[in-house]
Motif scaffolding. Structure first.
Motif, short mmCIF file in Angstrom:
data_model
loop_
_atom_site.label_atom_id
_atom_site.label_comp_id
_atom_site.label_asym_id
_atom_site.label_seq_id
_atom_site.Cartn_x
_atom_site.Cartn_y
_atom_site.Cartn_z
N SER A 207 0.81 -1.22 0.00
CA SER A 207 0.00 0.00 0.00
C SER A 207 0.84 1.27 0.00
CB SER A 207 -0.92 0.00 1.22
OG SER A 207 -0.18 -0.01 2.43
N ASP A 208 2.11 1.17 0.46
CA ASP A 208 2.97 2.36 0.49
C ASP A 208 3.84 2.48 -0.76
OD1 ASP A 208 4.62 0.22 0.99
OD2 ASP A 208 5.66 1.14 2.70
N THR A 209 3.54 1.71 -1.80
CA THR A 209 4.27 1.84 -3.07
C THR A 209 4.14 3.27 -3.58
OG1 THR A 209 3.83 -0.48 -3.66
CG2 THR A 209 4.44 1.01 -5.45
N PRO A 210 5.24 3.92 -3.90
CA PRO A 210 5.16 5.30 -4.37
C PRO A 210 4.59 5.41 -5.78
CG PRO A 210 7.43 4.54 -4.44
CD PRO A 210 6.64 3.46 -3.77
N VAL A 211 3.82 6.48 -6.00
CA VAL A 211 3.20 6.73 -7.29
C VAL A 211 3.40 8.21 -7.65
CG1 VAL A 211 1.06 6.69 -8.65
CG2 VAL A 211 1.42 5.01 -6.83
N ALA A 212 3.72 8.45 -8.92
CA ALA A 212 3.78 9.83 -9.43
C ALA A 212 2.71 9.98 -10.51
CB ALA A 212 5.15 10.14 -10.00
N CYS A 227 2.42 10.46 -4.35
CA CYS A 227 1.69 9.95 -3.19
C CYS A 227 1.97 8.46 -3.03
CB CYS A 227 0.19 10.19 -3.34
SG CYS A 227 -0.55 9.30 -4.73
N LYS A 228 1.36 7.85 -2.05
CA LYS A 228 1.41 6.40 -1.89
C LYS A 228 0.23 5.78 -2.64
CE LYS A 228 3.64 6.62 2.66
NZ LYS A 228 3.53 6.28 4.11
N LEU A 229 0.41 4.54 -3.04
CA LEU A 229 -0.63 3.87 -3.82
C LEU A 229 -1.97 3.90 -3.10
CD1 LEU A 229 -1.51 2.17 -6.23
CD2 LEU A 229 -0.61 0.15 -5.06
N LYS A 230 -1.98 3.71 -1.79
CA LYS A 230 -3.24 3.67 -1.04
C LYS A 230 -3.98 5.01 -1.09
CE LYS A 230 -1.06 4.85 3.39
NZ LYS A 230 -0.83 4.44 4.80
N ASP A 231 -3.25 6.10 -1.40
CA ASP A 231 -3.84 7.43 -1.42
C ASP A 231 -4.09 7.95 -2.85
OD1 ASP A 231 -3.60 7.59 1.41
OD2 ASP A 231 -1.50 8.19 1.20
N ILE A 246 -0.60 10.74 -16.75
CA ILE A 246 0.14 9.50 -16.70
C ILE A 246 0.37 9.13 -15.24
CG2 ILE A 246 2.38 8.41 -17.21
CD1 ILE A 246 0.75 8.78 -19.68
N MET A 247 0.23 7.85 -14.91
CA MET A 247 0.55 7.37 -13.56
C MET A 247 1.79 6.47 -13.63
SD MET A 247 -3.24 6.41 -12.09
CE MET A 247 -4.16 6.22 -13.61
N ILE A 248 2.77 6.76 -12.79
CA ILE A 248 3.99 5.96 -12.72
C ILE A 248 4.04 5.31 -11.35
CG2 ILE A 248 6.50 5.96 -12.88
CD1 ILE A 248 6.30 8.48 -14.60
N VAL A 249 3.96 3.99 -11.35
CA VAL A 249 3.87 3.22 -10.10
C VAL A 249 5.14 2.40 -9.92
CG1 VAL A 249 2.51 1.55 -8.79
CG2 VAL A 249 1.37 3.04 -10.48
N GLY A 250 5.81 2.59 -8.78
CA GLY A 250 6.99 1.78 -8.53
C GLY A 250 8.06 2.54 -7.77
N ASN A 251 9.07 1.79 -7.35
CA ASN A 251 10.11 2.37 -6.50
C ASN A 251 11.03 3.35 -7.19
OD1 ASN A 251 9.28 1.08 -4.13
ND2 ASN A 251 10.39 -0.79 -4.64
N LEU A 256 11.22 10.91 -5.10
CA LEU A 256 10.27 12.02 -5.17
C LEU A 256 9.30 11.99 -4.00
CD1 LEU A 256 9.35 11.99 -8.96
CD2 LEU A 256 10.64 13.73 -7.74
N GLN A 257 8.91 10.79 -3.60
CA GLN A 257 8.01 10.68 -2.45
C GLN A 257 8.67 11.24 -1.19
OE1 GLN A 257 7.11 6.76 -0.80
NE2 GLN A 257 4.94 7.25 -0.89
#
Length: 271
Positions: A207-212, A227-231, A246-251, A256-257
């Motif tokens: 749930s805390d996977t960073p997303v841009a 933000c975090k994925l959960k948010d 665009i959503m970029i999901v991953g470490n 940036l997080q």
């Protein structure tokens, strides 16, 4: 003795053979056009332009060129794809040098493959010119390396908006694959389905996977949120983010997080 014969045939001018070039206009910033794209636009007699293409790109068009706007934007009325295909064939059959100007890259969620196959089947000569895709431009604008070797073994481009009639994307499976294989996930056209996408991703990613999230990548109007994925769904609502985004999901976005947190050690060290 020389014998001359007079031909009764009449020479007719040869009909000019038309062709189509599928040109990627990039994510919006006209300075990100390739030289090959500029040359194709300059030489075109007809330009069929998608809605997401920046009007400034048309500064390279000949004054004699006919510009036809064939809108394609998620959530808005669009020119039917069948009509666009017929227009491309008709213009090329009339001997025109046609540029089909598309946002991003023609072959990354740009329907370039469909158009190329249709034109080839109709006997129309067609080539393609690559453009910088929004997923790459958005990442670069935030200094994100999508395939940073310390945290990612690769990158997966996904659409968040399936073709009508297709089965919905199994986001749980996609998330599990990204997690186990250390893949960066880049999602296009997912704004309207962000709640569904987030719910699925949370079943396979922490749930805390960073997303841009990058809206209007490369343009002066660009906005970005980390933000975090959960948010993720909450961030879209609170920040008023809209398409195109665009959503970029991953470490690869983890740095940036950290920077987005008011008490970040990175901010303290930078000071």
């Amino acid at each position: 003795m020389n014998i001359f014969t007079k031909s009764n045939s009449v020479c007719e001018p040869t009909k000019q053979v038309g062709f189509v070039t599928l040109v990627g206009a990039g994510p919006g910033d006209p300075e990100l056009l390739t030289l090959k794209a500029v040359r194709a636009i300059q030489q075109a007699s007809v330009i069929m332009v998608d809605d997401l293409v920046n009007d400034e790109v048309l500064q390279y068009a000949s004054r004699a060129a006919r510009v036809i706007h064939v809108g394609k934007r998620g959530g808005c009325a669009s020119t039917p794809q069948r009509l666009i295909l017929k227009m491309l064939v008709q213009e090329a059959s009339n001997g025109e040098s046609v540029v089909r100007l598309k946002g991003g890259d023609p072959f990354i969620f740009g329907r370039g493959g469909e158009e190329l196959a249709y034109l080839e089947a109709a006997g129309v000569a067609v080539t393609a010119v690559n453009g910088i895709t929004a997923g790459l431009a958005g990442a670069t604008s935030l200094n994100i390396s999508l395939t940073h070797r310390d945290v990612a073994h690769g990158v997966l481009f996904m659409t968040g908006h399936s073709k009508p009639g297709d089965q919905a994307v199994n986001w749980q499976q996609i998330a599990a694959t990204c997690h186990s294989s250390k893949l960066t996930l880049v999602i296009y056209m997912g704004v309207s389905n962000v709640g569904f996408i987030t719910k699925g991703l949370l079943q396979g990613l922490p749930s805390d996977t960073p997303v841009a999230v990058i809206q209007n990548a490369s343009l002066p109007t660009q906005r970005d949120v980390v933000c975090k994925l959960k948010d993720l769904s909450t961030a879209f609502a609170s920040e008023g983010l809209t398409s195109p985004a665009i959503m970029i999901v991953g470490n690869v976005t983890a740095g940036l997080q950290a920077l987005s947190q008011p008490n970040s050690n990175l901010l303290t060290d930078a000071a």
